[in-house]
Write a protein that holds these residues in place. Structure first.
Motif, mmCIF file in Angstrom:
data_model
loop_
_atom_site.group_PDB
_atom_site.id
_atom_site.type_symbol
_atom_site.label_atom_id
_atom_site.label_comp_id
_atom_site.label_asym_id
_atom_site.label_seq_id
_atom_site.Cartn_x
_atom_site.Cartn_y
_atom_site.Cartn_z
ATOM 1 N N PRO A 1 30.454 33.939 56.144
ATOM 2 C CA PRO A 1 29.738 32.718 56.557
ATOM 3 C C PRO A 1 30.569 31.455 56.390
ATOM 4 O O PRO A 1 30.456 30.515 57.188
ATOM 5 C CB PRO A 1 28.513 32.698 55.643
ATOM 6 C CG PRO A 1 28.298 34.131 55.262
ATOM 7 C CD PRO A 1 29.662 34.736 55.177
ATOM 8 N N TYR B 1 32.289 29.458 59.153
ATOM 9 C CA TYR B 1 31.537 28.591 60.057
ATOM 10 C C TYR B 1 31.272 27.204 59.465
ATOM 11 O O TYR B 1 30.418 26.474 59.943
ATOM 12 C CB TYR B 1 30.218 29.270 60.440
ATOM 13 C CG TYR B 1 30.432 30.551 61.208
ATOM 14 C CD1 TYR B 1 30.667 30.530 62.581
ATOM 15 C CD2 TYR B 1 30.413 31.775 60.552
ATOM 16 C CE1 TYR B 1 30.877 31.705 63.280
ATOM 17 C CE2 TYR B 1 30.631 32.960 61.246
ATOM 18 C CZ TYR B 1 30.863 32.916 62.607
ATOM 19 O OH TYR B 1 31.080 34.081 63.303
ATOM 20 N N ALA C 1 27.153 27.005 59.843
ATOM 21 C CA ALA C 1 26.309 26.984 61.036
ATOM 22 C C ALA C 1 27.129 27.408 62.237
ATOM 23 O O ALA C 1 28.340 27.183 62.292
ATOM 24 C CB ALA C 1 25.721 25.591 61.260
ATOM 25 N N ARG C 2 26.446 28.030 63.227
ATOM 26 C CA ARG C 2 27.148 28.508 64.412
ATOM 27 C C ARG C 2 26.267 28.408 65.644
ATOM 28 O O ARG C 2 25.048 28.240 65.557
ATOM 29 C CB ARG C 2 27.620 29.947 64.206
ATOM 30 C CG ARG C 2 26.518 30.981 64.005
ATOM 31 C CD ARG C 2 27.126 32.318 63.606
ATOM 32 N NE ARG C 2 26.118 33.354 63.426
ATOM 33 C CZ ARG C 2 26.371 34.577 62.957
ATOM 34 N NH1 ARG C 2 27.619 34.901 62.601
ATOM 35 N NH2 ARG C 2 25.403 35.477 62.825
ATOM 36 N N GLU D 1 22.400 28.810 64.575
ATOM 37 C CA GLU D 1 22.049 29.595 63.396
ATOM 38 C C GLU D 1 22.682 28.948 62.178
ATOM 39 O O GLU D 1 23.836 28.517 62.226
ATOM 40 C CB GLU D 1 22.539 31.042 63.515
ATOM 41 C CG GLU D 1 21.704 31.887 64.461
ATOM 42 C CD GLU D 1 22.200 33.315 64.595
ATOM 43 O OE1 GLU D 1 21.455 34.138 65.146
ATOM 44 O OE2 GLU D 1 23.334 33.607 64.156
ATOM 45 N N VAL D 2 21.902 28.870 61.101
ATOM 46 C CA VAL D 2 22.375 28.294 59.843
ATOM 47 C C VAL D 2 22.301 29.375 58.768
ATOM 48 O O VAL D 2 21.298 30.100 58.677
ATOM 49 C CB VAL D 2 21.523 27.075 59.436
ATOM 50 C CG1 VAL D 2 22.006 26.495 58.108
ATOM 51 C CG2 VAL D 2 21.560 26.006 60.528
ATOM 52 N N PHE D 3 23.339 29.490 57.976
ATOM 53 C CA PHE D 3 23.355 30.518 56.935
ATOM 54 C C PHE D 3 22.678 30.003 55.680
ATOM 55 O O PHE D 3 23.061 28.967 55.128
ATOM 56 C CB PHE D 3 24.782 30.962 56.604
ATOM 57 C CG PHE D 3 24.833 32.147 55.679
ATOM 58 C CD1 PHE D 3 24.661 33.430 56.172
ATOM 59 C CD2 PHE D 3 25.026 31.968 54.323
ATOM 60 C CE1 PHE D 3 24.684 34.529 55.321
ATOM 61 C CE2 PHE D 3 25.053 33.063 53.457
ATOM 62 C CZ PHE D 3 24.884 34.339 53.967
ATOM 63 N N GLY E 1 20.224 34.867 54.686
ATOM 64 C CA GLY E 1 21.106 35.218 55.792
ATOM 65 C C GLY E 1 21.066 34.178 56.895
ATOM 66 O O GLY E 1 20.666 33.033 56.686
ATOM 67 N N TRP E 2 21.463 34.591 58.094
ATOM 68 C CA TRP E 2 21.484 33.687 59.243
ATOM 69 C C TRP E 2 20.067 33.479 59.776
ATOM 70 O O TRP E 2 19.328 34.436 60.006
ATOM 71 C CB TRP E 2 22.373 34.250 60.345
ATOM 72 C CG TRP E 2 23.832 34.209 60.024
ATOM 73 C CD1 TRP E 2 24.626 35.253 59.644
ATOM 74 C CD2 TRP E 2 24.679 33.051 60.039
ATOM 75 N NE1 TRP E 2 25.911 34.823 59.425
ATOM 76 C CE2 TRP E 2 25.983 33.482 59.661
ATOM 77 C CE3 TRP E 2 24.475 31.711 60.340
ATOM 78 C CZ2 TRP E 2 27.062 32.607 59.586
ATOM 79 C CZ3 TRP E 2 25.548 30.835 60.248
ATOM 80 C CH2 TRP E 2 26.817 31.280 59.886
ATOM 81 N N SER F 1 27.665 34.767 69.420
ATOM 82 C CA SER F 1 27.755 33.539 68.644
ATOM 83 C C SER F 1 29.207 33.084 68.549
ATOM 84 O O SER F 1 30.139 33.825 68.882
ATOM 85 C CB SER F 1 27.192 33.748 67.235
ATOM 86 O OG SER F 1 27.976 34.691 66.518
#
Length: 275
Positions: free
Chosen positions: A98, A101, A184-185, A208-210, A215-216, A236
């Motif tokens: 993670p 990102y 984030a991605r 998506e934020v971890f 998780g995501w 992603s």
């Protein structure tokens, strides 16, 4: 929900090109929230090359079209069974940590205005609440308005003008999340648009934020929600160019233009939308 997809991308060249090489991220993610019933990707006069699964868990497939050629059609058809996972990505195998990102890119670089959207957020105390707040603040600050930005617009530029599309809103969520230390991605995929006229584009996008311990988690600022069973996740990346469904290069001097159409239909409800 059972979702059917018909996605057609046509490339036109004003003079014949000697050939085209493309890299596709057009296969649905293998995760708990969706199950592939059938799926097919075709390229007119195309030769399928090698493929591999990258560190983010996405399938990347190469294609080659030998010229001379004036027009290429990429078509995706398929059916996916989806389950509402409340935005949480589960059962998705990937190798990239993670922390990778957290790196900023040109479209997601946080200027002073984007940084200001994070004022008062406390991710160390409640990262999930902070991520929800970021998405809501971006929804308010960048109003979804079609055709007000382009593929090269940055998150900072969209925020400055106050309007944008799902790509811009996703970039802004990513920029603010990274600014406060949350990985984030950018995620590309499809969305079934309901009868309420929720905003969406031909190829939808969200962030998506971890969240440590969870998780995501997906956040769609364009529709003020977390992805549910109306969404199909494809791939992603760090930003839109990195996560593009189709990337390619043409050999020749011809100017390229394209036309995209997507139909997403819910087979069980007969609810249909033309994106």
């Amino acid at each position: 929900m059972l979702l059917s997809v018909d996605h057609v991308t046509r490339y036109f060249y004003d003079q014949p090109v000697r050939g085209v090489v493309q890299s596709h991220r057009l296969m649905p993610s293998q995760c708990a929230g969706q199950k592939m019933i059938r799926w097919k990707v075709s390229v007119s006069d195309g030769q399928m090359g090698g493929g591999f699964r990258d560190g983010a868990g996405d399938w990347v497939q190469g294609w080659t079209v030998l010229g001379p050629v004036n027009e290429i059609t990429v078509r995706v058809t398929g059916q996916i069974e989806t389950v509402d996972m409340a935005g949480v990505l589960r059962g998705h195998k990937e190798l990239t940590p993670p922390e990778a990102y957290l790196r900023s890119t040109h479209p997601t670089e946080a200027d002073a205005a984007l940084a200001a959207l994070a004022d008062g957020l406390t991710p160390a105390q409640d990262a999930l609440a902070a991520a929800h707040d970021i998405s809501a603040r971006v929804s308010d600050a960048i109003v979804y308005t079609a055709d007000t930005t382009n593929a090269h617009t940055t998150a900072a530029e969209a925020l400055a003008q106050g309007t944008g599309v799902c790509q811009d809103q996703a970039h802004a969520v990513i920029a603010v999340a990274r600014h406060i230390g949350l990985p984030a991605r950018y995620v590309s995929g499809y969305l079934l648009v309901g009868v309420d006229g929720a905003a969406a584009e031909a190829a939808h996008a969200w962030a998506e934020v971890f969240i440590a311990g969870l998780g995501w988690v997906g956040f769609d600022a364009a529709n003020r929600c977390c992805p549910d069973d109306r969404y199909i996740r494809l791939g992603s990346g760090l930003d839109s160019p990195h996560a593009a469904m189709i990337r390619g290069i043409a050999r020749g001097q011809g100017e390229e233009s394209l036309d995209v159409s997507v139909t997403v239909q819910a087979s069980q409800t007969q609810s249909q939308t033309q994106q």
